[in-house]
Design a protein around this motif. Sequence first.
Motif, mmCIF file in Angstrom:
data_model
loop_
_atom_site.group_PDB
_atom_site.id
_atom_site.type_symbol
_atom_site.label_atom_id
_atom_site.label_comp_id
_atom_site.label_asym_id
_atom_site.label_seq_id
_atom_site.Cartn_x
_atom_site.Cartn_y
_atom_site.Cartn_z
ATOM 1 N N ARG A 44 21.580 18.482 -4.138
ATOM 2 C CA ARG A 44 20.655 20.030 -4.245
ATOM 3 C C ARG A 44 19.132 19.884 -4.274
ATOM 4 O O ARG A 44 18.421 20.934 -4.307
ATOM 5 N N THR B 264 20.098 20.102 -15.059
ATOM 6 C CA THR B 264 20.178 21.335 -13.969
ATOM 7 C C THR B 264 19.748 22.825 -14.815
ATOM 8 O O THR B 264 18.854 23.362 -14.564
ATOM 9 N N ALA C 139 29.889 12.244 -10.080
ATOM 10 C CA ALA C 139 29.761 13.482 -9.298
ATOM 11 C C ALA C 139 28.455 14.284 -9.708
ATOM 12 O O ALA C 139 27.913 14.841 -8.851
ATOM 13 N N GLU C 140 28.089 14.407 -11.059
ATOM 14 C CA GLU C 140 26.951 15.071 -11.502
ATOM 15 C C GLU C 140 25.843 14.624 -10.706
ATOM 16 O O GLU C 140 24.652 15.492 -10.344
ATOM 17 N N HIS D 100 25.574 15.441 -6.949
ATOM 18 C CA HIS D 100 25.554 16.770 -6.465
ATOM 19 C C HIS D 100 24.078 17.190 -7.072
ATOM 20 O O HIS D 100 23.601 17.980 -6.291
ATOM 21 N N ALA D 101 23.712 16.991 -8.179
ATOM 22 C CA ALA D 101 22.113 17.237 -8.430
ATOM 23 C C ALA D 101 21.162 16.731 -7.716
ATOM 24 O O ALA D 101 20.201 17.291 -7.281
ATOM 25 N N ARG E 220 26.920 13.584 -18.156
ATOM 26 C CA ARG E 220 26.779 14.955 -17.812
ATOM 27 C C ARG E 220 25.329 15.465 -17.688
ATOM 28 O O ARG E 220 24.930 16.419 -17.272
ATOM 29 N N ALA F 264 23.742 17.562 -14.913
ATOM 30 C CA ALA F 264 24.375 18.839 -14.856
ATOM 31 C C ALA F 264 23.551 19.610 -15.850
ATOM 32 O O ALA F 264 23.032 20.666 -15.740
ATOM 33 N N VAL F 265 23.378 19.152 -17.145
ATOM 34 C CA VAL F 265 22.677 19.476 -18.209
ATOM 35 C C VAL F 265 21.026 19.801 -17.899
ATOM 36 O O VAL F 265 20.703 20.862 -18.113
ATOM 37 N N ALA G 239 23.052 15.058 -23.765
ATOM 38 C CA ALA G 239 24.150 15.586 -22.949
ATOM 39 C C ALA G 239 25.446 14.656 -23.297
ATOM 40 O O ALA G 239 25.374 13.563 -23.854
ATOM 41 N N LEU G 240 26.737 14.977 -22.920
ATOM 42 C CA LEU G 240 27.956 14.457 -23.116
ATOM 43 C C LEU G 240 27.843 13.077 -21.954
ATOM 44 O O LEU G 240 27.057 13.091 -20.965
ATOM 45 N N HIS G 241 29.020 12.370 -22.046
ATOM 46 C CA HIS G 241 28.877 11.232 -21.044
ATOM 47 C C HIS G 241 29.024 11.690 -19.812
ATOM 48 O O HIS G 241 30.027 12.269 -19.075
#
Lengths: 350, 76, 246
Positions: free
Chosen positions: C113, C79, C105-106, C109-110, C73, C76-77, C69-71
Amino acid sequence: MSEKILLKGNEACAMGAILAGCRHYFGYPITPQTEIPEYFAKHMPEAGGVFLQAESEIAAISMVYGAAATGRRAMTSSSSPGISLKQETISTLSAGDLPCLIVNVARGGPGLGCIQGAQSDYFQSVKGGGHGDYRLLTLAPNSVQEMMDLTILGFELADKHRNPVLILSDGVVGQMMEPVSVPEPVTSFPEKPWAAVGAKGRPKNIINTLHLNAAVCEERNRELQAKYKRIADAELRYEEIDTQDADLVLVAYGISSRIALTVKNRARAEGLKVGVLRPITLWPFPTEALRRLAERVKGFLAIEQSAGQMVEDVRLAVEGRAPVAFHGRSGGVMIQLDDVEADVRKLLGR
Amino acid sequence: MARTVFHEEFCKGCGLCIEACPKKILAFAEHRLNHKGYQAVDCLRPEECTGCAICARTCPDVVIDVYREAGQAEGS
Amino acid sequence: MEEKLVFSRPEALTDMPTHYCPGCHHGIIHRLVAEVIDELGVRENTVGVASVGCSILAYDYFNVDMVGALHGRAPAVATGVKRGRPDSVVFTYQGDGDLAAIGTAEIIHAAARGENFTVVFVNNAIYGMTGGQMAPTTLDGQRTQTSPAGRDPHLAGHPLRMSELIATLSGPSFVTRTAVNTPARINQTRKAIKKAFELQLAGRGLGFVEVLSTCPTNWGLGAVESGQWVDSHMIPYYPLGVFKED
């Protein structure tokens, strides 16, 4: 297939995605594309798919990256500033050979700009909005029907070439309503042995874009460039209308091509030899077709809802063989037919 | 009776295993470097090894395999 | 006399030597994750998500399908991976710069959820890969390349306690902070990671295991002294324990 239904461009795009077998949509609200996530929110559950409203544009494209890495047909959509936010991951999707669909229902910029449709994201789309040497196969619909058809085609081409595909639409095509013929759903999907789904009975798969050794990174770039060449050779799409005898060729894509067609029809009614070349793929760009026309036409007029972006590629294609004029409005203000007509007359000396 | 096998090529000479060994029977080899130039580790008194595997569990580089006699309880 | 192999490299680790510095705890934590994957028999069904930072090359070290994954992220990836293949066992492996700064943020929020994957969060209070800069977890007064006089809370604020923060959300099923600077804590960490994976297998939602780790090179300490620094400096600010358990 025969019966037509009335749809908004954004709805047609989302419906097309479901027909194409997309079951994973990740997005974030932004005008003027928001009907796309709204459509998926309503219809993904009944299609047995995933709609997820992400915490940001960046998270949404990252989720697409994750789902695409598992071999799913995945998609996100946004409008101009949101597409800017996604660029790091778009570069990475291309570098990682991950097929997916990204839809930009573009609005006026720069900055927050306005929420009206515009075509000022051409550079961002085809010149590398993100970092590094990469290319996005970019499709530019000019009707609600094409919002559906090119979305379906986009998923097919993404899988065929293992590359992200961008639909560069705009707020006008996204918001307008037209009757649409709905094609049959796609039922045949390619195998994806490279996907990260668990290394059952095989060596592990790695989806990765880091190559710390410069020589390895260069070799990876060679492979990517070979991929982009395959795409450029196979997927160029454009249409020429009344260019056979044309003195002046209007070059326009998306919503501007609709204006170009009307201007062409009016001009032809007056006996003016005007044709239209409409790029359907913006990358690859119909460079050869323009060069061919440049040998015999008196000139070109590029028409864009921008301060002049695609016109640079027209000039590069023509290489000075014929004059290339530009007509555009930026900031989300619509081009007026009469203004274009006046330019056409002037260019033809009438 | 237990024994350790050091996959020396993975060793980085951090010494965490030496510190962790409850019997204090591990030490840096005085005159031996691995191919990366790190000082290797030797078991000085193998007969005292109980096969507790604390050295192996502490090692960040999975250098050490541990064998025990069948039926020998952990740490005995 | 018959002997048996009682400890060796887990199958879920490749036999590639890691690039981690001597004494760095990443290697221990990698091995614990791999041991749990082996123990649960899910190696062939696991997808790991590597992050950016020292652990970026984790995709080479885990012998499972991996996505880089990118820095920031990775959650989210992950997810997307888990939503793409809900039957897969999915984990992220992230450092403190990645998870607690650029990826705040990622992860929030992960976790909110209650995404059904496992997060292994390695906190060594510094940016290691880029050469020892101040992290969101750098302790007050701690010297780094970008806080040469020591972290000044008036300038940089106080370090984030991510486990405590995540534990306030209703989504995660399990939030814990452990360390690996003693044999007993290594064992506790393995149990915590196993529990988080088991909760995922039971469909109970996000498990968050923060592991205090060392950075001997950028802390300017030896391997053994770094382990002691975890006790003397990190644990007083980052207490070990379970912060949420459904």
